[in-house]
Every structure is written in C-alpha cells, then in structure tokens.
Design a protein around this motif. Sequence first.
Motif, PDB file in Angstrom:
ATOM      1  N   GLU A  60       0.678  -1.001   0.254  1.00 57.16           N
ATOM      2  CA  GLU A  60       0.012   0.314  -0.144  1.00 57.16           C
ATOM      3  C   GLU A  60       0.564   1.341  -0.230  1.00 57.16           C
ATOM      4  N   PHE A  61       2.026   1.328   1.036  1.00 57.55           N
ATOM      5  CA  PHE A  61       2.865   2.001   1.299  1.00 57.55           C
ATOM      6  C   PHE A  61       3.517   2.509  -0.556  1.00 57.55           C
ATOM      7  N   LEU A  62       3.770   1.092  -0.897  1.00 57.39           N
ATOM      8  CA  LEU A  62       4.315   1.584  -2.947  1.00 57.39           C
ATOM      9  C   LEU A  62       3.091   2.178  -3.334  1.00 57.39           C
ATOM     10  N   GLY A  63       2.403   1.572  -3.005  1.00 59.31           N
ATOM     11  CA  GLY A  63       1.410   1.582  -4.157  1.00 59.31           C
ATOM     12  C   GLY A  63       1.075   0.208  -5.419  1.00 59.31           C
ATOM     13  N   ARG A  64       1.769  -0.511  -4.869  1.00 60.37           N
ATOM     14  CA  ARG A  64       1.991  -1.965  -5.331  1.00 60.37           C
ATOM     15  C   ARG A  64       1.052  -3.053  -4.699  1.00 60.37           C
ATOM     16  N   GLU A  65       0.289  -3.935  -5.807  1.00 61.62           N
ATOM     17  CA  GLU A  65      -0.133  -5.063  -5.254  1.00 61.62           C
ATOM     18  C   GLU A  65       1.013  -5.926  -5.010  1.00 61.62           C
ATOM     19  N   VAL A  66       0.424  -6.943  -4.341  1.00 62.30           N
ATOM     20  CA  VAL A  66       1.322  -7.592  -3.633  1.00 62.30           C
ATOM     21  C   VAL A  66       1.024  -8.748  -3.293  1.00 62.30           C
ATOM     22  N   GLU A  67       2.320  -9.685  -3.869  1.00 60.60           N
ATOM     23  CA  GLU A  67       2.520 -11.435  -3.933  1.00 60.60           C
ATOM     24  C   GLU A  67       3.095 -12.143  -2.725  1.00 60.60           C
ATOM     25  N   SER A 105      17.378  -4.147   4.891  1.00 63.42           N
ATOM     26  CA  SER A 105      16.925  -3.607   5.473  1.00 63.42           C
ATOM     27  C   SER A 105      17.458  -2.250   6.974  1.00 63.42           C
ATOM     28  N   ASN A 106      16.793  -1.130   7.257  1.00 65.00           N
ATOM     29  CA  ASN A 106      16.862  -1.492   8.691  1.00 65.00           C
ATOM     30  C   ASN A 106      15.822  -2.301   9.832  1.00 65.00           C
ATOM     31  N   SER A 223      19.322  -1.118  -4.764  1.00 63.33           N
ATOM     32  CA  SER A 223      19.350  -0.059  -3.600  1.00 63.33           C
ATOM     33  C   SER A 223      18.074   0.801  -3.747  1.00 63.33           C
ATOM     34  N   GLU A 224      16.984   1.373  -5.001  1.00 63.01           N
ATOM     35  CA  GLU A 224      16.261   1.705  -4.820  1.00 63.01           C
ATOM     36  C   GLU A 224      14.880   1.145  -3.638  1.00 63.01           C
ATOM     37  N   LEU A 225      14.796   0.161  -3.537  1.00 65.78           N
ATOM     38  CA  LEU A 225      13.262  -0.714  -2.973  1.00 65.78           C
ATOM     39  C   LEU A 225      13.832  -1.106  -1.485  1.00 65.78           C
ATOM     40  N   LEU A 226      15.402  -1.017  -1.633  1.00 65.51           N
ATOM     41  CA  LEU A 226      16.202  -0.793  -0.036  1.00 65.51           C
ATOM     42  C   LEU A 226      15.756   0.473   0.703  1.00 65.51           C
ATOM     43  N   GLU A 227      16.075   1.482   0.277  1.00 63.11           N
ATOM     44  CA  GLU A 227      15.529   2.523   0.659  1.00 63.11           C
ATOM     45  C   GLU A 227      14.071   3.070   0.514  1.00 63.11           C
ATOM     46  N   GLN A 228      12.565   2.796  -0.066  1.00 63.93           N
ATOM     47  CA  GLN A 228      11.719   2.541   0.015  1.00 63.93           C
ATOM     48  C   GLN A 228      11.881   1.308   0.862  1.00 63.93           C
ATOM     49  N   ASN A 230      13.548   0.765   3.540  1.00 66.76           N
ATOM     50  CA  ASN A 230      13.967   2.236   4.709  1.00 66.76           C
ATOM     51  C   ASN A 230      12.747   2.653   4.897  1.00 66.76           C
ATOM     52  N   ASP A 231      12.200   3.707   3.508  1.00 70.87           N
ATOM     53  CA  ASP A 231      11.382   5.364   4.101  1.00 70.87           C
ATOM     54  C   ASP A 231      10.245   4.354   5.006  1.00 70.87           C
ATOM     55  N   PHE A 232       9.825   3.234   4.211  1.00 76.02           N
ATOM     56  CA  PHE A 232       8.011   2.450   5.127  1.00 76.02           C
ATOM     57  C   PHE A 232       8.981   2.207   6.675  1.00 76.02           C
ATOM     58  N   ILE A 233       9.917   1.761   6.304  1.00 74.60           N
ATOM     59  CA  ILE A 233      10.293   0.998   8.348  1.00 74.60           C
ATOM     60  C   ILE A 233       9.691   2.165   8.772  1.00 74.60           C
ATOM     61  N   ALA A 234      10.734   3.822   8.560  1.00 75.83           N
ATOM     62  CA  ALA A 234      10.372   5.093   9.357  1.00 75.83           C
ATOM     63  C   ALA A 234       9.093   5.529   9.957  1.00 75.83           C
ATOM     64  N   THR A 235       8.715   4.726   9.620  1.00 72.05           N
ATOM     65  CA  THR A 235       7.183   5.551   9.695  1.00 72.05           C
ATOM     66  C   THR A 235       6.189   4.430  10.498  1.00 72.05           C
TER      67      THR A 235
END
Length: 269
Positions: A60-67, A105-106, A223-228, A230-235
């Motif tokens: 939901e954070f990324l706006g992507r479907e999850v499998e 990730s963190n 690195s792109e998904l890893l940064e995303q 970490n941004d998600f975990i920070a919330t």
Amino acid sequence: MKKVLLSLSVIAFVFVLSACKNSDDVLRVGMDLRYPPFETVDTDNNPEGISVDIALAFGEFLGREVEIVNTDFGAIIPALDSGELDIAIASMSITEEREKEVDFSNPYFYFKIISLVNADFAATNGITEDSTIEEILAIESTRYVGIATQVSVTIPESYGKTVTEATELSTAIESVAQGTADILLMSANPVVNGYNANPDDTIVLWDAFVSSPIGMAVKEGNSELLEQANDFIATFDDEDGLYDTLATDWDAIILENLGRYGLEFYINE
C-alpha cells in the motif's frame, strides 16, 4: 480485487494476492508460512500473520499489488538472488554471513534469545523470571543443555560455558524439567512452550542473552527498493503507524503465546 491462486513451483507453493501475477507492479514478497503468528496461513490456506500484514502495508505504501510467495526459509536468499523474489519479509535476522549475500533494511523487530530454567535450580540460587543473565553467568556450577550448532550451544560456549548437547529440542526441555540440566537458551516461543508443558518444574528467565535484529532483505544492489523499505520502516513509530496497527491486531495473540508480553516484546531491543 484480491484473489488467491495456488500453484506448485520448484521451491514452494505460491500464494497469489494479485490478479496480475506477471505485472512489474506486483511486489513479490518471500516468507516461509510455517511460523505463526508471524508467517502462517488461515483455515482456508490463505497467508496470514504479522509479516503478511507488514507486506500488505508495504504494498500500500508503494502503491503496488503484493504477491506472498511461500518459500522454504533456506531458499529465500537464493530466490532473491535469482530474481524470483523482490524482497523477503520473513523474520530474517540480520547477520554478517547473510549480509554477504543480500542487502538488509534497517531493523524493525528484535527476536530475543531467552532461557528455560529448572525451578529447583532457580530457587536454590535465588533466580527469578526477572533475574539478569549476569546473575546466571555468575553461577559457576550451572549446567547448560542445547541443540548442536544452534544458539542454545553457541551462546553459552561464547561465555566459556560447557554445554551438554541434546539431539532434539524436546529432549533438551525434558532435561531441564527433570533437573539433569539447569538451563536451555532458545527463542521465546520454544522456551515458553517448554515452560507451559512443565510449569511446576521450570521458570522462564526473560532477560535476553541476545537480541537479534530483524530486517527486510533485497537482492544485493537493489538500492531503490531498499531505500523504499527503509522509508516505510521509518513510519512504523508514527502516531497511529504500523506498530500501533499491528499491536491492535496481534497483541492478544502474542500475549496468549508468551503469557507476559505483547508486540512490544519484539519492538524493543
């Protein structure tokens, strides 16, 4: 609309929570659905658990479907390397060995190694469930039991202690309950299960010998998904953030399992 597709693959059954399996928009999340309450299935064999909720919230954070891809734990890192998985949200400890193969990730949880202690030994030595590991380590005569190659052996040995090796967890627990050993180190669920099976003969020592950080894992260099991630975990710590949501949904179940703590047991280091 979510729908679940079940198909056989080389490594595992695959549960599909997306109507467009091959779309680049689908985030393929690996986990081993044999470890409740974090990774499991419901009565209809649909993925369920704390890690499943985290994965869906990340989607939901990324706006992507999850499998959710149900993968044997030992096959998760190879599946990340091969590109079969985008990310693992699988209660995976961040270790130096694994960091040679994937990027983490963190940390967002901490899994603790606690102790099952013989009740007579505890009473004789003034040990309670609130005692510290320093108090246990100070008792020179303590007899340790553990499972070969597991933390129940390697951690006491790292403190210079001699450990009697058992072939099975049930045998090690029985040794503590019967008093042929004094202490067994394991993660929380087996320790609490051992106590629940032997409440008159054992106690749980909650102070952790090790608090293992849990992170999400991605293929090295993503690195792109890893940064995303970490941004998600920070919330998570935000007011009404994911920790609050997970506590609302899972506190009662974790408390029923552990008998003393809810989700905070895994959040606090």
